[in-house]
Design a protein around this motif. Structure first.
Motif, PDB file in Angstrom:
ATOM      1  N   ILE A   1       0.770  12.036   0.364  1.00  0.00           N
ATOM      2  CA  ILE A   1       0.351  13.285   1.069  1.00  0.00           C
ATOM      3  C   ILE A   1       1.012  14.633   0.112  1.00  0.00           C
ATOM      4  O   ILE A   1       1.847  14.540  -0.569  1.00  0.00           O
ATOM      5  CB  ILE A   1       1.348  13.463   2.322  1.00  0.00           C
ATOM      6  CG1 ILE A   1       3.008  13.467   2.255  1.00  0.00           C
ATOM      7  CG2 ILE A   1       0.904  12.507   3.462  1.00  0.00           C
ATOM      8  CD1 ILE A   1       3.697  13.615   3.474  1.00  0.00           C
TER       9      ILE A   1
ATOM     10  N   ALA B   1       1.113  -1.072  -0.024  1.00  0.00           N
ATOM     11  CA  ALA B   1      -0.046   0.126  -0.043  1.00  0.00           C
ATOM     12  C   ALA B   1       0.919   1.282  -0.028  1.00  0.00           C
ATOM     13  O   ALA B   1       1.973   1.220   0.585  1.00  0.00           O
ATOM     14  CB  ALA B   1      -0.948   0.192   1.223  1.00  0.00           C
TER      15      ALA B   1
ATOM     16  N   LYS C   1       0.904   5.496   0.598  1.00  0.00           N
ATOM     17  CA  LYS C   1       0.329   6.690   0.989  1.00  0.00           C
ATOM     18  C   LYS C   1       0.867   7.844   0.477  1.00  0.00           C
ATOM     19  O   LYS C   1       2.013   8.086   0.040  1.00  0.00           O
ATOM     20  CB  LYS C   1       0.362   6.766   2.680  1.00  0.00           C
ATOM     21  CG  LYS C   1      -0.130   7.903   3.039  1.00  0.00           C
ATOM     22  CD  LYS C   1      -0.308   8.063   4.679  1.00  0.00           C
ATOM     23  CE  LYS C   1      -0.970   9.143   5.138  1.00  0.00           C
ATOM     24  NZ  LYS C   1      -0.999   8.737   6.783  1.00  0.00           N
TER      25      LYS C   1
ATOM     26  N   VAL D   1       3.304   2.204   2.926  1.00  0.00           N
ATOM     27  CA  VAL D   1       2.766   1.976   4.317  1.00  0.00           C
ATOM     28  C   VAL D   1       3.431   0.941   4.573  1.00  0.00           C
ATOM     29  O   VAL D   1       3.174  -0.001   4.388  1.00  0.00           O
ATOM     30  CB  VAL D   1       1.251   2.083   4.184  1.00  0.00           C
ATOM     31  CG1 VAL D   1       0.558   1.611   5.606  1.00  0.00           C
ATOM     32  CG2 VAL D   1       0.520   3.303   3.525  1.00  0.00           C
TER      33      VAL D   1
END
Length: 72
Positions: free
Chosen positions: A7, A3, A5, A65
């Motif tokens: 930002i 996974a 992530k 992640v």
């Protein structure tokens, strides 16, 4: 399966958009491990007296992640 992530970070520079993007990555890397990629989402600038006074780069930063070790 990994996974990832993502930002958003806003970097600024008085020199160039490239420096602003680099500033965003450098700042994020102080608290985010394993940054794998970036995408520059937006370039903007402040203008005074008909000249650019500061450059801004909105950067999406991607990193994996990591699974928790289960130690609570």
């Amino acid at each position: 399966m990994t996974a990832v992530k993502i930002i958003k970070v806003l970097g600024t520079s008085e020199e160039s958009w490239e420096d602003a993007a680099q500033a965003a990555v450098e700042e994020a890397s102080q608290t985010v491990d394993d940054i794998h990629g970036v995408e520059v989402e937006d370039w903007t600038a402040n203008v005074e007296g008909g000249a650019i006074t500061s450059y801004k780069a909105t950067v999406e930063i991607a990193f994996p992640v990591h699974e928790s070790s289960g130690d609570a």
